[in-house]
Structure formats: C-alpha cells, structure tokens
Design a protein around this motif. Structure first.
Motif, PDB file in Angstrom:
ATOM      1  N   ALA A   1       0.828  -1.361  -0.024  1.00 20.91           N
ATOM      2  CA  ALA A   1       0.045   0.142  -0.103  1.00 20.91           C
ATOM      3  C   ALA A   1       0.987   1.447  -0.014  1.00 20.91           C
ATOM      4  N   PRO A   2       0.529   2.311  -0.588  1.00 24.50           N
ATOM      5  CA  PRO A   2       1.274   3.426  -0.593  1.00 24.50           C
ATOM      6  C   PRO A   2       1.329   3.976   0.647  1.00 24.50           C
ATOM      7  N   THR A   3       2.043   5.050   0.942  1.00 29.47           N
ATOM      8  CA  THR A   3       2.436   5.828   1.938  1.00 29.47           C
ATOM      9  C   THR A   3       2.562   7.378   1.765  1.00 29.47           C
ATOM     10  N   VAL A   4       1.718   7.780   2.693  1.00 33.01           N
ATOM     11  CA  VAL A   4       1.814   9.486   2.404  1.00 33.01           C
ATOM     12  C   VAL A   4       2.202  10.257   3.864  1.00 33.01           C
ATOM     13  N   ALA A   5       2.768  11.350   3.536  1.00 38.75           N
ATOM     14  CA  ALA A   5       3.288  12.103   4.807  1.00 38.75           C
ATOM     15  C   ALA A   5       3.009  13.565   4.274  1.00 38.75           C
ATOM     16  N   CYS A   6       2.599  14.284   5.636  1.00 42.59           N
ATOM     17  CA  CYS A   6       2.253  15.796   5.291  1.00 42.59           C
ATOM     18  C   CYS A   6       3.087  16.623   5.974  1.00 42.59           C
ATOM     19  N   GLU A   7       3.583  17.812   5.525  1.00 42.16           N
ATOM     20  CA  GLU A   7       4.427  18.803   6.548  1.00 42.16           C
ATOM     21  C   GLU A   7       3.656  20.020   6.528  1.00 42.16           C
ATOM     22  N   ASP A   8       3.772  20.914   7.680  1.00 35.77           N
ATOM     23  CA  ASP A   8       3.421  22.178   7.670  1.00 35.77           C
ATOM     24  C   ASP A   8       1.863  22.485   7.609  1.00 35.77           C
ATOM     25  N   LEU A   9       1.230  21.422   7.609  1.00 33.37           N
ATOM     26  CA  LEU A   9      -0.273  21.581   7.831  1.00 33.37           C
ATOM     27  C   LEU A   9      -0.629  21.159   9.447  1.00 33.37           C
ATOM     28  N   PRO A  10      -1.179  22.269  10.026  1.00 31.19           N
ATOM     29  CA  PRO A  10      -1.197  22.094  11.597  1.00 31.19           C
ATOM     30  C   PRO A  10      -2.215  20.949  11.827  1.00 31.19           C
ATOM     31  N   ARG A  11      -1.958  20.238  12.894  1.00 32.59           N
ATOM     32  CA  ARG A  11      -2.778  19.038  13.529  1.00 32.59           C
ATOM     33  C   ARG A  11      -4.061  19.760  14.006  1.00 32.59           C
ATOM     34  N   GLN A  12      -3.996  20.785  14.625  1.00 32.17           N
ATOM     35  CA  GLN A  12      -5.267  21.321  15.086  1.00 32.17           C
ATOM     36  C   GLN A  12      -5.289  23.229  15.092  1.00 32.17           C
ATOM     37  N   ARG A  13      -6.243  23.640  14.416  1.00 34.90           N
ATOM     38  CA  ARG A  13      -5.938  25.251  14.183  1.00 34.90           C
ATOM     39  C   ARG A  13      -7.297  25.912  13.767  1.00 34.90           C
ATOM     40  N   VAL A  14      -7.440  27.106  14.329  1.00 31.22           N
ATOM     41  CA  VAL A  14      -8.576  27.781  13.697  1.00 31.22           C
ATOM     42  C   VAL A  14      -8.230  28.618  12.628  1.00 31.22           C
ATOM     43  N   VAL A  15      -8.820  28.538  11.528  1.00 30.03           N
ATOM     44  CA  VAL A  15      -8.647  28.983  10.323  1.00 30.03           C
ATOM     45  C   VAL A  15      -9.610  30.031   9.860  1.00 30.03           C
TER      46      VAL A  15
END
Length: 746
Positions: free
Chosen positions: A54-68
């Motif tokens: 199965a593929p793997t995916v990782a993300c950077e700079d996206l906040p885990r919890q945030r008000v936008v």
C-alpha cells in the motif's frame, strides 16, 4: 524462442506473450541471426514476484489543530511513496454542517497526478475553504494517496482538525485570544515588579552586606531571573505578532485597532530585546564587581626593609591586587610631581603567579583622585533605575492595550448579536422551505419534515442559551466599563424577555410553523438593531490617517499587504492545479482554471481601487507618483495573468505572470525599519521613535533582525556551601597542585 516457444522479432525488439506473474520465475531467451550466429548459452531473464504494498503519505506544515478564517489559505508539503508508482494524491475533508448549512460536508480535491514510474512524489498543496465551497464549520482533513492496484482503498495521513470560522466568528475568537495574551503580558509585568522590589531591597543593604557571598549569589540569581523574564516577554511578543497577522486577514478588524496594537508590540519588543537584557547585564556586573574583600587583598603583604615614604600621594594602587607573598621592598619618597597619567612604575611588575624575588626599591606614585563608591552598589543603582524606567514604560503600554482591548471586547458583543441575527434568519429560511410541502395538511408531518422540525427546535433552544450567555457577558462588561449604551440595550432585552421567548419558540415551531417563522424573522431584525445600537462610532477602529505628509495611511498599507498575500496564495493554487492537470478531465480542469481567473480578476480590481484611494489623498498624485505608477504596472500584469488562466493554462506562463505581479508589489513596500520602540529615561518616555511608517508593515519583519548575544555561562552548581577563598589562597593552592603534578616537593 522464449522458453522454447517461437517469438517473431519486430525490428530490433522481441516481445513475449502476456505472462501472469504469481510467483518468481525465469525465462530463457535463445536467438540465431540470418548468418547462423547464435549465443553460446540462452539469455536468462529472472522475474522477481512480490506483493504490491500500500502507498504511504506524509504531510508537513499542515497544523494538526488550528482555527482558520474561511478565506485563509493553508500551504503545506506532501510526500507520497509506492513501490509500483503513485497514481494520485489529494486532500479529503468531512465535517458536520451547522443548522441551516446547505453545502456538502464531505468532499475531496486532487492535488497532483502521478505515474507508474513515479515511486516517490513530493509536491506542494493548498487548502482554502472558501475556494473549495466549504461553509464555516469544524472539519476533519486528511491527505490521501492512491496506487495502481485495482480496488485498493486510499492510504491516508493522520487527521488534521481545522475549525473553519466566518469573519465574524473569527473576530470573536481572535479577540478572546488577544484578551488571554493581554493577561499573560500583565503577568510578565507583575513578575518584573517583584524583581524590582527584590532589587530595591538588595540596594538597601550596606557595603559590607553587599560583599557577602550569599548576597552576591542573590544578585546573580536576580540577573538570571531578569533574563528569563525577558525571554518570556520575547515569546509573548512573537505570539502577539502572530495574532496581529491573523487579524490582518480579517476584514472585520478595524485598521486603527490593529495599528495601535502593532505599535505597542513594537515597544514591547524593544523592552524584551534591549532593556530587560540591559538590566540583567547590570545586575550580573554588580554580582561580579570587586568588593571590600578584593580591596583588602590589594594591601601589601609582609615586607622587610626601610619605609621612608612620607608623601601624600603614596597610597598604593587599589585597582589591582598586590601580591601577598613576603617581599623585600624599600619604599622611597619623592619630591617630583606625580605622573599625569597616574601610572605607577614598579620594577619587576608582572601578572604571573607571585613569587619571592630579589630586593627592590619603589618610588611613591600617583594615587586615585577621590574615593569612588563600591562598584557593586554602583551597578546595582544603575539596574534599579533602568528597571524603574522599564516598568513605567510597561505600565503605559498596559493602559493603552487595555483601552484597545476594551473596544475590541465591546465590538465582540456586537459581532455575537449579529451572528445570532443571522442564525435566526437562516433557521427561518429552513422553515419557509418546509411550508410548501406541509401547509394545509392535516395530521402530523411526514417523517423527513418531522425530523427537520426537531432539528430546528433544538437550534432554537440553543439560541436561547446563547442569548442568555450574551446578556450575562453584557452585564459583566457594563459593570466594568459603565458604557450607557450597553445598559440601554440590556434593559430592552430584559423587557422583551428574549431568552424566554426563544425557549417558547423552540416548543411552538413543531405545532405552529408559519407563526414561528414570522417570530424568527422578528428576532433576526431585533438582534441586528440591538447590535447597531451597541456600536460606538468613535471606537470603531477606523484608520487613524497618515502619520506624516509623506506616509501612507495604515488602511492603505494593510490593503496592499492583503493583496500581496492573496497573489502569493493564488500562485500556490495555480501550481497545485498544474500538478493535478493530468488527473483531471478537461472540463474539470477548465473549471478549476476559471476559478483561479476569477480570483485574479478580483485582485486586479482591488489594485485599481487602491490606486484611486492613493490619488484621493491630499497631494496624492505628487507625493505618491511612484506608488501609483507601480500599482498601474501591477494591474497590467494581473490582467495578463487572468487572460492566461482563462485560456485555460496553469503552467509556467501563468506562474511567471503571477510572480512578476508579486515582485512588483514587494517593491512598493517602503518601510523604515529604524526608529520606534522604547527609549528615554523619563517614565513613559519610550515608544516615541522617529519612524513615520505604519506599524502594521513592521509586524512579521525578518527573523533575528536585532541579534543579541547573551552570556550563557553556567555558574558552579556544587561546592558552594562555604565561603569563597581569597585570591592569595587560591594562587597558593594552584601552585601547590602544580608542583605535585610536576613531581616536585610541595
């Protein structure tokens, strides 16, 4: 032949029949050319079979919890991997819509297309709720990746929780965060006052008490505490600047309020970066300054010889300790004037470890011209005075921030009433949609309508609780600020019994749908009127105007910065659209490019309006001709970019045009980073500065713009229970152990 089966060549290539690979195997290929030449041995081809992972995916700079903010664009990076190639990468969201929401709460968006030969993909991604047509609500967001194995489900990243708020709700939330930040800054001020009181108590000690090792350690501890409090304030200033940057994205915030807050942050940044470290340095110098012990150690040790010196200027030099080992010295008097530079001429003078030498004769030199106070007390005096000025400046800022926060809090109540008004209007619209299918019918409504009416009833019950909370907050705010307009609205709300009426409305909506809709519309209008009655035109946070004739108003500076940020976000969205181009149908790609074109056209119009606002300033054409010409060039480039996007085209041509517009806008940022901040020794004298630029433009300036190198020397943590040894004893012990190491006799 391939495994003994004939294979016909096609030009310079040979193809085998289709082979089902369910286990590792090998193929034997044999050939003979037209001249009868052939290989000595068959050519072996090994086929290694393995399961598709199965593929793997990782993300950077996206906040885990945030008000936008609903219009805010989040930029992040994604890395996807698969052993047989990544097919697709995208973003998926889901959430629960609020009462009255009509948009879907679940969807996905393609970020990039892969290929069978791309086992690793690194790409940039963007997320903007407004662009994707998502209504304000809590969202669970995940990045996904797909590979080429048929039927395999998507591989997901961890879940990111985003609380998407409308401009009004974001204003309310951000005001609460600013209030928390203000309380934390007051805690720093209170801690500084405690340190100041402790420093004053230390200064009341006598010179002998200041020379005690315990007192010196207390002063050094005060220095460390002062530096730590400065670091805490620096962290608060960074957090405050981030809050201002978020507020700058929200059109509901008054520019005047933002400008005042940014100015106060500039002063606090100077206090944390310069004035607090200065107090800490003075305290440290006081803790390490020579005291009476060092002065006593500077007296001559036991001597042998004749003392004939009788001159008045024969005082020994107290600036450096004299050796305490026995010496043979004749001290002679002199009738010649003392050297003007005050230097003493001692033969054999050396800074090395003192040793017994041959007899010497000394002449009376020049003594000090007056007795100076003890250095420890002197540095402590400077620290106390500097800290007094610092606290006076802090108090002045605290008062001004309190006024700004009071206006924001009052405006928050306005926003909350406006939000309650929109809620009633939205629910009334839902009721109106159901009237066409239920009007005139006997008996109970059908299950779908009945379920919706139950949801509306629950929403009205929640509205009654919301209004009760608003009234409590208004009463508390009035008790604190005593603004009469809040008292007037509050009395009218109680007279109308708004909480009880909404609670009754939640029960009546099931039985009297038409009448309930009329009541909801009435309360919507009433809440909106009450919100308008709370507004104070003098505290609306409007633009304070130009600070000088050659300076642009903060509102214009803020608009230019918002346009610049919008163009940067547009370029990132264009890049993402180009990444996803191969995975999109032609019509879908055209729609996405058309949306980007609409955004670019809106930004171009804002540039034209901004140029007109500059022209409308007094002598705007003459004073800001460069800025007006620059904005005209930006407008032309943005129009060109909009035309390219409408082709449709999101490749390098469109990105190049958008980049040119960004570079032109950056040229218009004319800022003087010098000046401003705290200064002066008189209470409240800081913060004047010399710059006439908008403080908003200084928020978010480069990191480490005013580097301060701090002494991170770690003091001895063990072995300090006793008193410190005098210098002559330490020198003797050093010599003793040196001889032991050399193998000599002690």
């Amino acid at each position: 032949t391939v495994d003994g089966q004939p294979a016909t060549p096609a030009a310079a290539s040979v193809s085998t029949p289709p082979i089902a690979v369910d286990a590792s195997s090998a193929l034997a290929i044999e050939w003979r050319d037209e001249f009868g030449l052939q290989g000595q041995e068959p050519f072996a081809v090994s086929i290694n079979a393995r399961d598709d992972e199965a593929p793997t995916v990782a993300c950077e700079d996206l906040p885990r919890q945030r008000v936008v903010l609903v219009s805010e664009t989040l930029n992040f990076k994604v890395r996807a991997q698969d052993d047989f190639g990544v097919k697709l990468v995208g973003i998926e969201w889901s959430g629960n819509a609020e009462a009255g929401a009509s948009a879907s709460t679940r969807g996905d968006h393609t970020l990039a297309a892969g290929a069978s030969d791309k086992d690793t993909i690194e790409l940039a991604g963007t997320f903007c709720a407004q662009t994707l047509g998502i209504e304000p609500q809590p969202l669970s967001v995940r990045i996904f990746a797909e590979d080429y194995l048929p039927g395999r489900p998507r591989a997901y990243s961890p879940t990111y929780q985003l609380y998407v708020l409308s401009a009004e709700d974001h204003y309310i939330w951000l005001t609460e965060q600013l209030s928390k930040w203000h309380r934390q800054s007051l805690e720093v001020r209170d801690r500084e006052m405690q340190l100041h009181h402790a420093n004053q108590e230390l200064r009341m000690l006598s010179a002998d008490e200041l020379d005690q090792p315990e007192t010196r350690r207390r002063i050094e501890t005060q220095s460390s505490a002062e530096r730590a409090n400065g670091r805490r304030l620096s962290g608060l200033v960074s957090g405050g600047e981030e809050l201002v940057r978020q507020a700058m994205r929200n059109p509901e915030f008054g520019v005047g309020h933002l400008e005042q807050w940014a100015e106060m942050l500039t002063i606090l940044k100077d206090i944390a970066g310069n004035r607090m470290p200065n107090v800490a340095d003075l305290l440290k110098e006081s803790s390490q300054a020579p005291g009476k012990l060092a002065v006593a150690a500077s007296k001559p040790g036991p001597t042998a010889g004749v003392m004939r010196s009788t001159g008045g200027n024969s005082q020994p030099n107290e600036s450096k300790p004299q050796p305490a080992v026995p010496q043979v010295v004749d001290s002679e008097s002199s009738q010649q004037p003392a050297p003007e530079d005050g230097e003493e001429h001692e033969p054999g003078k050396s800074n090395s470890t003192p040793k017994l030498r041959l007899p010497v004769t000394t002449l009376a030199g020049a003594g000090k011209k007056g007795q100076a106070p003890a250095p420890a007390a002197e540095k402590l005096d400077e620290a106390v005075v500097a800290q007094q000025d610092l606290l006076a400046e802090f108090d002045k800022i605290a008062d001004e921030l309190n006024k700004v926060l009071a206006n924001l809090e009052g405006s928050t109540l306005v926003k909350r009433l406006k939000a309650a008004s929109r809620q009633q209007y939205s629910v009334a619209g839902k009721v109106s949609e159901q009237l066409t299918s239920t009007f005139g019918q006997r008996g109970k409504p059908a299950p779908p309508q009945s379920e919706l009416l139950e949801q509306i009833s629950a929403a009205e019950a929640g509205s009654s609780q919301t209004l009760s909370t608003i009234m409590d907050d208004m009463q508390a705010y009035f008790d604190r600020r005593r603004y009469q307009r809040f008292k007037t609205v509050l009395d009218e709300m109680r007279q109308e019994d708004v909480v009880g009426s909404l609670r009754q409305l939640s029960d009546d909506v099931r039985a009297e749908t038409g009448m309930s809709m009329a009541q909801m519309e009435f309360w919507s209008d009433t809440f909106d009127r009450w919100a308008d009655d709370l507004v104070d035109p003098a505290c609306a946070g409007k633009c304070p105007g130009c600070k000088s004739k050659g300076s642009l108003p903060p509102s214009i500076v803020l608009e230019a910065m918002q346009i610049l940020e919008g163009e940067v976000n547009l370029r990132e969205e264009t890049r993402v659209a180009e990444q996803a181009r191969a995975a999109l149908e032609r019509e879908e790609y055209g729609q996405r490019a058309g949306g980007l074109q609409t955004t670019q056209q809106a930004l171009s119009k804002r540039v034209v309006d901004l140029a007109e606002r500059i022209r409308d300033l007094p002598d705007g054409e003459a004073d800001f001709a460069k800025e007006i010409a620059l904005l005209a060039a930006v407008h032309d480039v943005m129009d060109e970019a909009a035309g390219i996007l409408g082709t449709p085209e999101t490749g390098s041509t469109a990105i190049a045009a958008e980049t040119e517009a960004i570079e032109l806008l950056l040229q218009s940022k004319r800022i003087n980073p010098n000046g401003g901040g705290g200064g002066g020794s008189s209470p409240g004298g800081g913060g004047g500065g010399t710059t006439s630029d908008s403080a908003l433009a200084l928020v978010g300036s480069g990191q480490n713009d005013k580097e301060l190198r701090e002494d991170h020397r770690v003091s001895q943590a063990t072995g300090e229970s006793g008193s410190a040894l005098p210098e002559e004893f330490r020198a003797g012990l050093d010599e003793y152990f040196n001889r032991l190491e050399r193998g000599g006799s002690p």
